[in-house]
Scaffold this motif. Sequence first.
Motif, PDB file in Angstrom:
ATOM      1  N   UNK A   1       0.861  -1.200   0.000  1.00  0.00           N
ATOM      2  CA  UNK A   1       0.000   0.000   0.000  1.00  0.00           C
ATOM      3  C   UNK A   1       0.892   1.243   0.000  1.00  0.00           C
ATOM      4  N   UNK A   2       0.781   2.040  -1.044  1.00  0.00           N
ATOM      5  CA  UNK A   2       1.599   3.252  -1.144  1.00  0.00           C
ATOM      6  C   UNK A   2       1.128   4.292  -0.137  1.00  0.00           C
ATOM      7  N   UNK A   3       2.076   5.084   0.338  1.00  0.00           N
ATOM      8  CA  UNK A   3       1.767   6.206   1.223  1.00  0.00           C
ATOM      9  C   UNK A   3       1.077   5.801   2.518  1.00  0.00           C
ATOM     10  N   UNK A   4       1.313   4.591   2.952  1.00  0.00           N
ATOM     11  CA  UNK A   4       0.818   4.187   4.268  1.00  0.00           C
ATOM     12  C   UNK A   4       2.000   4.194   5.227  1.00  0.00           C
ATOM     13  N   UNK A   5       1.930   5.037   6.246  1.00  0.00           N
ATOM     14  CA  UNK A   5       3.039   5.187   7.195  1.00  0.00           C
ATOM     15  C   UNK A   5       3.429   3.846   7.821  1.00  0.00           C
ATOM     16  N   UNK A   6       2.443   3.075   8.258  1.00  0.00           N
ATOM     17  CA  UNK A   6       2.784   1.842   8.969  1.00  0.00           C
ATOM     18  C   UNK A   6       3.236   0.744   8.010  1.00  0.00           C
ATOM     19  N   UNK A   7       2.803   0.758   6.745  1.00  0.00           N
ATOM     20  CA  UNK A   7       3.401  -0.154   5.760  1.00  0.00           C
ATOM     21  C   UNK A   7       4.880   0.180   5.593  1.00  0.00           C
ATOM     22  N   UNK A   8       5.191   1.476   5.503  1.00  0.00           N
ATOM     23  CA  UNK A   8       6.585   1.892   5.305  1.00  0.00           C
ATOM     24  C   UNK A   8       7.452   1.521   6.506  1.00  0.00           C
ATOM     25  N   UNK A   9       6.908   1.650   7.700  1.00  0.00           N
ATOM     26  CA  UNK A   9       7.654   1.225   8.890  1.00  0.00           C
ATOM     27  C   UNK A   9       7.821  -0.293   8.878  1.00  0.00           C
ATOM     28  N   UNK A  10       6.746  -1.007   8.565  1.00  0.00           N
ATOM     29  CA  UNK A  10       6.789  -2.478   8.620  1.00  0.00           C
ATOM     30  C   UNK A  10       7.725  -3.061   7.567  1.00  0.00           C
ATOM     31  N   UNK A  11       7.821  -2.399   6.399  1.00  0.00           N
ATOM     32  CA  UNK A  11       8.692  -2.970   5.342  1.00  0.00           C
ATOM     33  C   UNK A  11      10.092  -2.369   5.359  1.00  0.00           C
ATOM     34  N   UNK A  12      10.387  -1.520   6.339  1.00  0.00           N
ATOM     35  CA  UNK A  12      11.748  -1.018   6.506  1.00  0.00           C
ATOM     36  C   UNK A  12      12.063   0.247   5.728  1.00  0.00           C
ATOM     37  N   UNK A  13      11.079   0.738   4.957  1.00  0.00           N
ATOM     38  CA  UNK A  13      11.298   1.963   4.180  1.00  0.00           C
ATOM     39  C   UNK A  13      11.563   3.158   5.106  1.00  0.00           C
ATOM     40  N   UNK A  14      10.888   3.174   6.237  1.00  0.00           N
ATOM     41  CA  UNK A  14      11.151   4.160   7.290  1.00  0.00           C
ATOM     42  C   UNK A  14      11.781   3.388   8.445  1.00  0.00           C
ATOM     43  N   UNK A  15      12.971   3.824   8.867  1.00  0.00           N
ATOM     44  CA  UNK A  15      13.676   3.044   9.883  1.00  0.00           C
ATOM     45  C   UNK A  15      13.001   3.200  11.244  1.00  0.00           C
ATOM     46  N   UNK A  16      13.041   2.120  11.984  1.00  0.00           N
ATOM     47  CA  UNK A  16      12.326   2.056  13.264  1.00  0.00           C
ATOM     48  C   UNK A  16      12.941   0.916  14.062  1.00  0.00           C
ATOM     49  N   UNK A  17      13.123   1.128  15.355  1.00  0.00           N
ATOM     50  CA  UNK A  17      13.631   0.047  16.201  1.00  0.00           C
ATOM     51  C   UNK A  17      12.466  -0.834  16.625  1.00  0.00           C
ATOM     52  N   UNK A  18      12.408  -2.027  16.070  1.00  0.00           N
ATOM     53  CA  UNK A  18      11.340  -2.945  16.446  1.00  0.00           C
ATOM     54  C   UNK A  18      11.653  -3.581  17.798  1.00  0.00           C
ATOM     55  N   UNK A  19      10.646  -3.707  18.623  1.00  0.00           N
ATOM     56  CA  UNK A  19      10.811  -4.487  19.855  1.00  0.00           C
ATOM     57  C   UNK A  19      10.414  -5.936  19.587  1.00  0.00           C
ATOM     58  N   UNK A  20       9.776  -6.173  18.439  1.00  0.00           N
ATOM     59  CA  UNK A  20       9.401  -7.535  18.029  1.00  0.00           C
ATOM     60  C   UNK A  20       9.214  -7.544  16.518  1.00  0.00           C
ATOM     61  N   UNK A  21       9.643  -8.632  15.891  1.00  0.00           N
ATOM     62  CA  UNK A  21       9.356  -8.818  14.463  1.00  0.00           C
ATOM     63  C   UNK A  21       9.308 -10.306  14.153  1.00  0.00           C
ATOM     64  N   UNK A  22       8.317 -10.716  13.374  1.00  0.00           N
ATOM     65  CA  UNK A  22       8.318 -12.043  12.765  1.00  0.00           C
ATOM     66  C   UNK A  22       7.801 -11.880  11.335  1.00  0.00           C
ATOM     67  N   UNK A  23       7.472 -12.969  10.667  1.00  0.00           N
ATOM     68  CA  UNK A  23       7.090 -12.880   9.253  1.00  0.00           C
ATOM     69  C   UNK A  23       5.772 -12.143   9.041  1.00  0.00           C
ATOM     70  N   UNK A  24       4.977 -12.029  10.100  1.00  0.00           N
ATOM     71  CA  UNK A  24       3.635 -11.453   9.961  1.00  0.00           C
ATOM     72  C   UNK A  24       3.444 -10.121  10.690  1.00  0.00           C
ATOM     73  N   UNK A  25       4.217  -9.897  11.736  1.00  0.00           N
ATOM     74  CA  UNK A  25       3.907  -8.839  12.709  1.00  0.00           C
ATOM     75  C   UNK A  25       5.164  -8.049  13.059  1.00  0.00           C
ATOM     76  N   UNK A  26       4.993  -6.740  13.284  1.00  0.00           N
ATOM     77  CA  UNK A  26       6.058  -5.960  13.924  1.00  0.00           C
ATOM     78  C   UNK A  26       5.458  -5.231  15.130  1.00  0.00           C
ATOM     79  N   UNK A  27       6.326  -4.871  16.053  1.00  0.00           N
ATOM     80  CA  UNK A  27       5.930  -4.054  17.203  1.00  0.00           C
ATOM     81  C   UNK A  27       7.040  -3.066  17.487  1.00  0.00           C
TER      82      UNK A  27
END
Length: 115
Positions: A1-27
Amino acid sequence: MEDCLFCKIANGEISCDFVYEDEDIVAFKDIHPRAPVHLLLLPKKHIASLAETTEADIALLGKINFVAQKLAEQFNIDQSGYRLLTNCRGDSGQEVPHIHYHLIGGHFLGAFTEE
Ligand code: AMP
Ligand code: ZN
């Protein structure tokens, strides 16, 4: 989904320190924490809100709850208690149209709603 902030965070386009990540979910930590612990859990898959989930998402939604339980342990709020909530559409005040769950705790949370 273009221009979705949380898609960009989840796919690494916007850097973010995840406290959890697996194939389906980030936190990750909410940028404007409303409590000593305030995490956001979301699926990597773009779903606008709970209102757009389908039967195909039941396992994913269950997994988010389970990951929340584990993160509550990791952040030492499992014994003191916590709240897991999702805002859905306009009246809830949902700001980011990519489903996410707030995991909040670390002090007494008080009444659930404000009139
Ligand atoms: P909601 O009102 O349920 O849509 O919640 C959106 C949440 O996302 C708010 O609590 C914001 O503080 C949080 N938020 C927005 N942008 C970011 C970001 N870049 N990183 C972390 N949290 C964010
Ligand atoms: Zn998205």
